[in-house]
Design a protein around this motif. Structure first.
Motif, PDB file in Angstrom:
ATOM      1  N   LEU A   1       0.958  -1.602   0.273  1.00  0.00           N
ATOM      2  CA  LEU A   1      -0.243  -0.336  -0.116  1.00  0.00           C
ATOM      3  C   LEU A   1       0.373   1.237   0.362  1.00  0.00           C
ATOM      4  O   LEU A   1       2.264   0.869   0.397  1.00  0.00           O
ATOM      5  CB  LEU A   1      -1.006  -0.065   1.468  1.00  0.00           C
TER       6      LEU A   1
ATOM      7  N   THR B   1      -3.197   4.133  -3.985  1.00  0.00           N
ATOM      8  CA  THR B   1      -3.191   2.848  -3.688  1.00  0.00           C
ATOM      9  C   THR B   1      -4.755   3.360  -4.084  1.00  0.00           C
ATOM     10  O   THR B   1      -5.731   3.979  -3.285  1.00  0.00           O
ATOM     11  CB  THR B   1      -2.405   1.840  -2.551  1.00  0.00           C
TER      12      THR B   1
ATOM     13  N   TYR C   1      -5.637   6.532   1.584  1.00  0.00           N
ATOM     14  CA  TYR C   1      -6.141   5.700  -0.178  1.00  0.00           C
ATOM     15  C   TYR C   1      -7.070   6.294  -1.130  1.00  0.00           C
ATOM     16  O   TYR C   1      -7.646   6.996  -0.243  1.00  0.00           O
ATOM     17  CB  TYR C   1      -6.188   4.361   0.075  1.00  0.00           C
TER      18      TYR C   1
END
Length: 453
Positions: A86, A91, A117
């Motif tokens: 990640l 991501t 994210y």
């Protein structure tokens, strides 16, 4: 992967949101949601963590429950479990079929606020009671609907990019295609009508150019839908299946409004509302409601007790129409393609126009008058849409849309509708198998131009 218009919309979301909102991608099962977001994640991010809640283990679900306030540990465990590295702000985390685990959807507000994210959720049946119980629907959630491939996307898949561009240009300029290209476009449109827009059947047809394997794929999808009904339509499974099984028969009649008396002489809409809602929420069906007094705000005069129910994918409707046998022979499809078999083409053409209008973001409405009252004239307008009208300085007006499958037809209902509602009426549209022409505020479009509306 098949080229999808929704990919560009995902790009716009990423560019405009910049992590401030999650995106909910809604659509029927097998319409390509997972494939699309996985491809988007691979192309547009350093990594993509996709969690499929149809298959997620109790252990994975336990991470969400146990570490709902400890995102460092949550993502450490998820990253290790799925073997995905990640990267902060690079991501994409995908909650696939999130309706199967609403608690994950309930965390979106806090995950977005955490900011490390981007998040896309996919799902269907998102409004069913058991899928929203005990969670707060996040306000930080944009939405996008993924429909079956429209005719333009089908043309792309068939390697006909130039033809699709020409159709759009000719529509914009209100000019017909040359006769040879018109025949080619109509032939491809008829193929699309039989194949439908579900990605797997389209991919099979592109590779093999045979209908029998396409029909096998479509039957698997229909069987999947039936099993979903049995699994999720708690308490009213029989009603949902009855409506689904009755679709082809209802649409094959001249009067295409769904007549509940065909299911049960004592049936009432109040007892079947949940069944229609379930099919629409699962994106298996497109509902079209009567509008009692057509004006720009069509929803303001919607009659929920009077509706037409279309299959969300016309290819699946074809398979339902032939569901009396275990398979449908290639020669049967070829006969339908040539027009040599007595399948009601009005059923297919009206359904596919509903599908195209819905894919373009139109809610579906129709207008009907019985003509039984004194001085009353019978009218049946297949669809009503709102579009800017050149003769009204591009202000929005109601455009009545009539769908015609035979080459010879009348337009009495359109004439009466225009006379009755006068200045409310914008451009009148007839979708038919013939060439484009315009006359006296009315445009006659070949069926393949329906995706341009």
């Amino acid at each position: 992967m098949l080229k999808r218009k929704a990919y560009e919309q995902l790009l716009k979301w990423k560019q405009h949101s910049k992590g401030k909102t999650a995106l909910m991608l809604e659509g029927a099962r097998r319409v390509g949601k997972s494939t699309l977001v996985a491809e988007f994640g691979r192309n547009e991010y350093s990594s993509c963590l996709l969690i499929d809640f149809f298959q997620a283990t109790d252990e994975v679900k336990g991470y969400f429950r146990d570490y709902r306030t400890d995102f460092d540990t949550l993502f450490l465990y998820l990253s290790t479990y799925y073997g995905v590295q990640l990267h902060d702000r690079n991501t994409l985390v995908v909650f696939d079929e999130v309706q199967m685990f609403p608690e994950a959807r309930g965390l979106i507000k806090y995950l977005v606020a955490d900011g490390r994210y981007d998040y896309i959720e996919t799902g269907s049946l998102l409004s069913i009671k058991q899928n929203v119980q005990d969670i707060v629907i996040p306000s930080e959630e944009d939405s996008l609907e993924l429909n079956p491939l429209d005719f333009e996307e089908f043309l792309w898949a068939m390697g006909e990019q130039q033809l699709s561009e020409l159709i759009r240009r000719q529509f914009k300029e209100a000019k017909p295609l040359p006769d040879g290209l018109h025949r080619r476009a109509m032939g491809l449109f008829r193929e699309y009508m039989l194949v439908g827009g579900m990605p797997e059947p389209v991919s099979i047809y592109v590779e093999q150019r045979q209908f029998a394997p396409v029909d096998e794929s479509k039957r698997r999808i229909v069987n999947l839908y039936r099993s979903d009904v049995a699994r999720f339509a708690h308490g009213y499974e029989f009603k949902v299946v009855s409506v689904l099984d009755g679709l082809a028969g209802q649409l094959s009649k001249h009067e295409k409004r769904f007549l509940l008396s065909s299911l049960d002489k004592n049936a009432r809409m109040r007892n079947y509302e949940e069944a229609f809602f379930w099919l629409a929420d699962a994106r298996m069906a497109n509902l079209c409601y009567a509008c009692a007094d057509p004006a720009v705000g069509l929803s303001l005069n919607m009659k929920q007790s009077s509706l037409k129910c279309y299959m969300a994918d016309t290819g699946l409707l074809v398979t339902l129409a032939f569901s009396d046998g275990r398979t449908t022979d290639e020669n049967v499809y070829r006969a339908v393609l040539r027009g040599d078999i007595g399948l009601n083409e009005g059923m297919l053409t009206e359904n596919i126009v509903a599908q195209m209008l819905r894919a373009n973001g139109h809610k579906l409405f129709f207008y009907s008058r019985s003509g039984h009252g004194e001085g009353d004239e019978r009218m049946e307008i297949d669809f009503l849409i709102v579009r800017p009208f050149a003769d009204a300085a591009m202000k929005p007006r109601v455009s009545p849309v009539e769908v015609k499958s035979p080459r010879q037809y009348g337009t009495t209902s359109l004439d009466r509708f225009a006379k009755r509602f006068g200045s409310r009426v914008g451009e009148q549209i007839v979708l038919h198998p013939k060439q484009l022409k315009t006359e006296q505020g009315r445009i006659y479009l070949p069926l393949y131009m329906g995706f341009c509306l």
